[in-house]
Design a protein around this motif. Structure first.
Motif, PDB file in Angstrom:
ATOM      1  N   LEU A  18       0.821  -1.211   0.000  1.00  0.00           N
ATOM      2  CA  LEU A  18       0.000   0.000   0.000  1.00  0.00           C
ATOM      3  C   LEU A  18       0.851   1.255   0.000  1.00  0.00           C
ATOM      4  O   LEU A  18       0.498   2.257  -0.618  1.00  0.00           O
ATOM      5  CB  LEU A  18      -0.948  -0.009   1.201  1.00  0.00           C
ATOM      6  N   ALA A  19       1.984   1.237   0.670  1.00  0.00           N
ATOM      7  CA  ALA A  19       2.859   2.405   0.717  1.00  0.00           C
ATOM      8  C   ALA A  19       3.522   2.655  -0.633  1.00  0.00           C
ATOM      9  O   ALA A  19       3.759   3.797  -1.013  1.00  0.00           O
ATOM     10  CB  ALA A  19       3.917   2.224   1.794  1.00  0.00           C
ATOM     11  N   ALA A  20       3.828   1.593  -1.361  1.00  0.00           N
ATOM     12  CA  ALA A  20       4.509   1.737  -2.645  1.00  0.00           C
ATOM     13  C   ALA A  20       3.624   2.469  -3.638  1.00  0.00           C
ATOM     14  O   ALA A  20       4.022   3.448  -4.242  1.00  0.00           O
ATOM     15  CB  ALA A  20       4.929   0.378  -3.182  1.00  0.00           C
ATOM     16  N   GLY A  21       2.395   2.007  -3.849  1.00  0.00           N
ATOM     17  CA  GLY A  21       1.455   2.655  -4.755  1.00  0.00           C
ATOM     18  C   GLY A  21       2.016   2.833  -6.150  1.00  0.00           C
ATOM     19  O   GLY A  21       3.119   2.406  -6.462  1.00  0.00           O
ATOM     20  N   PRO A  22       1.268   3.515  -7.004  1.00  0.00           N
ATOM     21  CA  PRO A  22       1.738   3.746  -8.367  1.00  0.00           C
ATOM     22  C   PRO A  22       2.849   4.801  -8.384  1.00  0.00           C
ATOM     23  O   PRO A  22       2.912   5.675  -7.520  1.00  0.00           O
ATOM     24  CB  PRO A  22       0.486   4.252  -9.095  1.00  0.00           C
ATOM     25  N   ALA A  23       3.712   4.697  -9.377  1.00  0.00           N
ATOM     26  CA  ALA A  23       4.792   5.666  -9.524  1.00  0.00           C
ATOM     27  C   ALA A  23       4.204   7.019  -9.903  1.00  0.00           C
ATOM     28  O   ALA A  23       3.237   7.096 -10.660  1.00  0.00           O
ATOM     29  CB  ALA A  23       5.764   5.197 -10.600  1.00  0.00           C
ATOM     30  N   PRO A  24       4.777   8.111  -9.370  1.00  0.00           N
ATOM     31  CA  PRO A  24       4.270   9.435  -9.737  1.00  0.00           C
ATOM     32  C   PRO A  24       4.554   9.722 -11.208  1.00  0.00           C
ATOM     33  O   PRO A  24       5.502   9.183 -11.787  1.00  0.00           O
ATOM     34  CB  PRO A  24       5.049  10.384  -8.831  1.00  0.00           C
ATOM     35  N   ALA A  25       3.713  10.554 -11.792  1.00  0.00           N
ATOM     36  CA  ALA A  25       3.899  10.918 -13.200  1.00  0.00           C
ATOM     37  C   ALA A  25       5.206  11.691 -13.365  1.00  0.00           C
ATOM     38  O   ALA A  25       5.622  12.430 -12.481  1.00  0.00           O
ATOM     39  CB  ALA A  25       2.720  11.752 -13.676  1.00  0.00           C
ATOM     40  N   ALA A  26       5.835  11.504 -14.498  1.00  0.00           N
ATOM     41  CA  ALA A  26       7.112  12.160 -14.792  1.00  0.00           C
ATOM     42  C   ALA A  26       6.928  13.191 -15.906  1.00  0.00           C
ATOM     43  O   ALA A  26       5.977  13.120 -16.681  1.00  0.00           O
ATOM     44  CB  ALA A  26       8.139  11.123 -15.228  1.00  0.00           C
ATOM     45  N   THR A  27       7.834  14.140 -15.954  1.00  0.00           N
ATOM     46  CA  THR A  27       7.921  15.061 -17.087  1.00  0.00           C
ATOM     47  C   THR A  27       9.189  14.689 -17.840  1.00  0.00           C
ATOM     48  O   THR A  27      10.277  14.667 -17.264  1.00  0.00           O
ATOM     49  CB  THR A  27       7.971  16.530 -16.631  1.00  0.00           C
ATOM     50  N   ILE A  28       9.022  14.372 -19.109  1.00  0.00           N
ATOM     51  CA  ILE A  28      10.135  13.922 -19.948  1.00  0.00           C
ATOM     52  C   ILE A  28      10.426  15.012 -20.971  1.00  0.00           C
ATOM     53  O   ILE A  28       9.531  15.420 -21.711  1.00  0.00           O
ATOM     54  CB  ILE A  28       9.784  12.592 -20.640  1.00  0.00           C
ATOM     55  N   GLU A  29      11.657  15.453 -21.006  1.00  0.00           N
ATOM     56  CA  GLU A  29      12.045  16.554 -21.888  1.00  0.00           C
ATOM     57  C   GLU A  29      12.615  16.044 -23.200  1.00  0.00           C
ATOM     58  O   GLU A  29      13.471  15.160 -23.217  1.00  0.00           O
ATOM     59  CB  GLU A  29      13.069  17.431 -21.180  1.00  0.00           C
ATOM     60  N   VAL A  30      12.116  16.621 -24.289  1.00  0.00           N
ATOM     61  CA  VAL A  30      12.652  16.371 -25.628  1.00  0.00           C
ATOM     62  C   VAL A  30      13.124  17.730 -26.151  1.00  0.00           C
ATOM     63  O   VAL A  30      12.351  18.688 -26.199  1.00  0.00           O
ATOM     64  CB  VAL A  30      11.585  15.779 -26.573  1.00  0.00           C
ATOM     65  N   THR A  31      14.387  17.815 -26.515  1.00  0.00           N
ATOM     66  CA  THR A  31      14.954  19.069 -27.020  1.00  0.00           C
ATOM     67  C   THR A  31      14.831  19.111 -28.534  1.00  0.00           C
ATOM     68  O   THR A  31      15.014  18.095 -29.209  1.00  0.00           O
ATOM     69  CB  THR A  31      16.440  19.178 -26.625  1.00  0.00           C
ATOM     70  N   ILE A  50       5.113  14.934 -21.751  1.00  0.00           N
ATOM     71  CA  ILE A  50       6.243  15.178 -22.654  1.00  0.00           C
ATOM     72  C   ILE A  50       6.342  16.698 -22.809  1.00  0.00           C
ATOM     73  O   ILE A  50       5.348  17.363 -23.085  1.00  0.00           O
ATOM     74  CB  ILE A  50       6.049  14.520 -24.031  1.00  0.00           C
ATOM     75  N   GLU A  51       7.547  17.217 -22.622  1.00  0.00           N
ATOM     76  CA  GLU A  51       7.774  18.660 -22.775  1.00  0.00           C
ATOM     77  C   GLU A  51       8.836  18.863 -23.848  1.00  0.00           C
ATOM     78  O   GLU A  51       9.982  18.439 -23.672  1.00  0.00           O
ATOM     79  CB  GLU A  51       8.227  19.267 -21.451  1.00  0.00           C
ATOM     80  N   TRP A  52       8.431  19.451 -24.958  1.00  0.00           N
ATOM     81  CA  TRP A  52       9.363  19.760 -26.032  1.00  0.00           C
ATOM     82  C   TRP A  52       9.936  21.147 -25.788  1.00  0.00           C
ATOM     83  O   TRP A  52       9.195  22.106 -25.592  1.00  0.00           O
ATOM     84  CB  TRP A  52       8.666  19.722 -27.391  1.00  0.00           C
TER      85      TRP A  52
END
Length: 106
Positions: A18-31, A50-52
């Protein structure tokens, strides 16, 4: 006494799950630099963003045929939060030789 001995490990395991839970959302950078998406291929999960980051002096898009499009102004950023799993190929509508790929896990 035996029941208590069996329940303690079970409760400890349940607390960890229960403590583990789902992984938090990430922001992934594309240059975007010199007409190139970098990295060209990205692995992400549903819920990630996704952040361009456009380093060029002109606008680009991240476009999926029959799907979504993100406008990325010059020297600015564009974002998209991923809502569905699957693999998609995208390109810049203004510069079709610019290509990228997103592989989205559930």
């Amino acid at each position: 006494m035996k029941a208590a001995v069996l329940i303690r490990p079970l409760l400890a395991w349940l607390a960890l799950v229960l403590a583990a839970g789902p992984a938090p959302a990430a922001t992934i950078e594309v240059t975007i630099d010199k007409l190139v998406f970098s990295p060209a291929s990205v692995e992400a999960r549903v819920g990630d963003t996704i952040e361009w980051v456009n380093k060029d002096a002109f606008a680009h898009t991240a476009t999926v045929k029959g799907g979504w499009e993100v406008m990325i102004p010059p020297k600015a950023k564009g974002k998209l939060t991923l809502k569905t799993a699957g693999a998609v190929d995208y390109f810049c509508r203004f510069h079709p030789n610019m290509k990228g790929r997103l592989i989205v896990a559930p």
